[in-house]
Design an enzyme around this catalytic site. Sequence first.
Site, PDB file in Angstrom:
ATOM      1  CD  GLU A   1      -1.209   0.180   3.720  1.00 35.06           C
ATOM      2  OE1 GLU A   1      -2.336  -0.311   3.549  1.00 35.06           O
ATOM      3  OE2 GLU A   1      -0.825   0.669   4.792  1.00 35.06           O
TER       4      GLU A   1
ATOM      5  CG  HIS B   1      -3.180   0.520   7.621  1.00 33.13           C
ATOM      6  ND1 HIS B   1      -3.021  -0.331   6.539  1.00 33.13           N
ATOM      7  CD2 HIS B   1      -4.137  -0.048   8.397  1.00 33.13           C
ATOM      8  CE1 HIS B   1      -3.843  -1.355   6.661  1.00 33.13           C
ATOM      9  NE2 HIS B   1      -4.527  -1.202   7.784  1.00 33.13           N
TER      10      HIS B   1
ATOM     11  NE  ARG C   1       3.056  -3.131 -14.572  1.00 37.79           N
ATOM     12  CZ  ARG C   1       2.584  -2.086 -13.914  1.00 37.79           C
ATOM     13  NH1 ARG C   1       3.308  -0.959 -13.825  1.00 37.79           N
ATOM     14  NH2 ARG C   1       1.409  -2.133 -13.335  1.00 37.79           N
TER      15      ARG C   1
ATOM     16  CB  ALA D   1      11.801  -6.078  -9.945  1.00 36.43           C
ATOM     17  N   GLY D   2      10.240  -7.596 -12.649  1.00 37.66           N
ATOM     18  CA  GLY D   2       9.770  -8.884 -13.141  1.00 37.66           C
ATOM     19  C   GLY D   2       8.596  -9.459 -12.372  1.00 37.66           C
TER      20      GLY D   2
ATOM     21  CB  VAL E   1       2.470  -5.177 -11.233  1.00 36.05           C
ATOM     22  CG1 VAL E   1       1.648  -4.049 -10.608  1.00 36.05           C
ATOM     23  CG2 VAL E   1       3.626  -5.550 -10.321  1.00 36.05           C
TER      24      VAL E   1
ATOM     25  CG  ASP F   1      -2.465  -2.257 -16.673  1.00 34.43           C
ATOM     26  OD1 ASP F   1      -1.252  -2.190 -16.390  1.00 34.43           O
ATOM     27  OD2 ASP F   1      -2.902  -2.613 -17.784  1.00 34.43           O
ATOM     28  CB  THR F   2      -7.069  -1.512 -12.124  1.00 34.14           C
ATOM     29  OG1 THR F   2      -7.736  -2.636 -12.731  1.00 34.14           O
ATOM     30  CG2 THR F   2      -6.883  -0.391 -13.156  1.00 34.14           C
TER      31      THR F   2
END
Length: 479
Positions: A76, A118, A138, A140-141, A144, A146-147
Amino acid sequence: MDNIASSKLYRPGSVAYVSKSGGMSNELNNIVARTTDGVYEGVAIGGDRYPGTTFLDHMMRYEADPECKMLLLLGEVGGVEEYKVAEAVRAKKITKPVVAWCIGTCAGMFETEVQFGHAGALANSDSETAEAKNASLRAAGVHVPDTFEELPALLNQVYSDLVQKAVIVPRPEPEAPKIPIDYAWAQELGLIRKPASFVSTICDDRGQELLYAGMRISDVFREDIGIGGVLSLLWFKRRLPAYACKFIEMVLMLTADHGPAVSGAHNTIVTARAGKDLISSLCSGLLTIGDRFGGALDGAADLFSTAYDKGLSPREFVDSMRRQNKLILGIGHKIKSRTNPDLRVSIITEYATKNFPATPILDYAREVEGITTAKKDNLILNVDGAIGVLFVDLLRHSGAFSREEADEYARIGTLNGLFVLGRSIGFIGHYLDQKRLKQGLYRHPWDDISYLNPAALQGGMSATKNDRVQVGAAKITSK
């Protein structure tokens, strides 16, 4: 329980996740169960600025576990722990497929920095934004989306690839454990009913208007049924004839009090003068009620009605009680006698004779009284006996009860209840009287007690002036 079952948390899957949010863990459980073979392990590290464990701690643990086939990270906005995971993936320290998403991308829509729920959910720099961390992961591989809405589809895609490569071999789904249906839900659906702790058939206070045995409280006053009518509803669950309700009220009036000298009133007065409260004083008086004082109604009703039902003549009944050396409850009075009758008995017996349909038990008791008073003048039918036998006549001949019901009411203590209810009026009166008069603590006078000194009574022993026996007001001293 339903969420646990629907998320298939009762058996291990192949996906291990780590999340900041504990609440979102429940959502991850659901998503993983719908798109893969389920959760292998899940940990929420919490949203504090400095958590006890980090994302990387758990991701490395999952990497080393051969049963874990793919990893899921839910980060987050705020903090930089996600970058350590990206670096581990880039350095090949984590080789298993990782799917990740950092929530809080909406923070960029605000003109100022926003503190989310938090403590650590606040971006203090551009690198702490959700967009920056998603981009780093993303690059780094890491897989991930898009949403967040695309996360389930991406999880399924990665899982399906692993299945095709035989990295994950789906196992037969075990039988789900039986989860008991939620009690409140089942009750709402009408599938179950709650067992009652109490059962009440005389009163209902759940509706707009209080009900006494089904009769609205407004009707109780509108029809002016009186205290006798209310008692008939609450004690007998039915309306009794007017003469019966009047008789009940007469009994309460006649038994309300019989002076301060009787044991119940005496106890009430002594307790009140000891400074106790009304309830304690009332209970003190009520606890004296028994076969010797006021509690003979049930016993008298049972004795006379049983003898009558057996067909015993009054003489046979009296002789039988004499042979058994038993008292006839309802017969006898300390003060009243045949020549000094108890007017309370006269009042209710005359009323019953005029208004009751029949009085066979009273007539039987009167014949017994004729036999007992021939022996001793004060062995009269007392007020307890008169009320007891008349109530049996009322129950049996009013037309409101079956014979079984009449016998049951006589057996379960209803008649003594009349005396308790009536005499409570007098006991309360005595309590209030003592408080009003501001009477102090009661101590029984010593000249009304017989003190018997054993040493002075033993034969052959000399007595001194200190050896004294007190009897009434007389003093007996040694010479």
